[in-house]
Design a protein around this motif. Structure first.
Motif, PDB file in Angstrom:
ATOM      1  N   ALA A  44      29.491 -58.015  32.760  1.00  0.00           N
ATOM      2  CA  ALA A  44      30.510 -56.970  32.685  1.00  0.00           C
ATOM      3  C   ALA A  44      31.724 -57.409  33.496  1.00  0.00           C
ATOM      4  N   ARG A  79      35.198 -46.897  31.184  1.00  0.00           N
ATOM      5  CA  ARG A  79      35.110 -48.349  31.047  1.00  0.00           C
ATOM      6  C   ARG A  79      33.700 -48.890  31.295  1.00  0.00           C
ATOM      7  N   THR A  80      32.738 -48.013  31.476  1.00  0.00           N
ATOM      8  CA  THR A  80      31.365 -48.464  31.706  1.00  0.00           C
ATOM      9  C   THR A  80      30.770 -49.025  30.422  1.00  0.00           C
ATOM     10  N   ASP A  81      30.267 -50.258  30.520  1.00  0.00           N
ATOM     11  CA  ASP A  81      29.607 -50.896  29.381  1.00  0.00           C
ATOM     12  C   ASP A  81      28.098 -50.969  29.564  1.00  0.00           C
ATOM     13  N   TYR A  82      27.655 -51.138  30.815  1.00  0.00           N
ATOM     14  CA  TYR A  82      26.235 -51.305  31.103  1.00  0.00           C
ATOM     15  C   TYR A  82      25.816 -50.415  32.257  1.00  0.00           C
ATOM     16  N   GLY A 142      32.766 -52.178  34.749  1.00  0.00           N
ATOM     17  CA  GLY A 142      32.011 -52.099  33.516  1.00  0.00           C
ATOM     18  C   GLY A 142      30.518 -51.958  33.733  1.00  0.00           C
ATOM     19  N   ARG A 192      37.408 -44.064  22.686  1.00  0.00           N
ATOM     20  CA  ARG A 192      37.769 -43.932  24.089  1.00  0.00           C
ATOM     21  C   ARG A 192      39.234 -43.585  24.306  1.00  0.00           C
ATOM     22  N   THR A 203      25.311 -62.176  29.198  1.00  0.00           N
ATOM     23  CA  THR A 203      26.452 -61.271  29.081  1.00  0.00           C
ATOM     24  C   THR A 203      26.731 -60.674  30.450  1.00  0.00           C
ATOM     25  N   THR A 263      27.308 -46.860  24.995  1.00  0.00           N
ATOM     26  CA  THR A 263      28.184 -46.854  23.831  1.00  0.00           C
ATOM     27  C   THR A 263      28.827 -45.484  23.711  1.00  0.00           C
ATOM     28  N   CYS A 272      22.741 -50.498  27.649  1.00  0.00           N
ATOM     29  CA  CYS A 272      24.125 -50.614  27.208  1.00  0.00           C
ATOM     30  C   CYS A 272      24.668 -49.217  26.923  1.00  0.00           C
TER      31      CYS A 272
END
Length: 67
Positions: A11, A43-46, A16, A66, A9, A61, A59
């Motif tokens: 980003a 927009r941060t995912d990780y 991200g 948002r 996976t 969440t 991760c």
């Protein structure tokens, strides 16, 4: 517990992913108490967290939508 992301996976786009130096031990217990309730870029995912020579990833969440 949040499940691990699928293998490979990534980003997209780069915003991200957030890389940060932290002053807490990189254990689950310490990181949960350090991270819960903190604000992150929308927009941060990780997160990649570094403490000295140690590195971990997690991760991000949202606790609320948002928008």
């Amino acid at each position: 517990m949040i499940p691990d992301p699928d293998p490979n996976t990534i980003a997209r786009p780069y915003r991200g992913l957030s890389v940060q130096e932290v002053d807490v031990p990189l254990t689950e217990v310490d990181l949960v108490s350090f991270l819960l309730g903190r604000e992150v870029y929308r927009r941060t995912d990780y997160l990649v967290l570094r403490n000295g020579e140690q590195t971990t990833s997690c991760c991000a969440t949202a606790s609320r939508p948002r928008w």
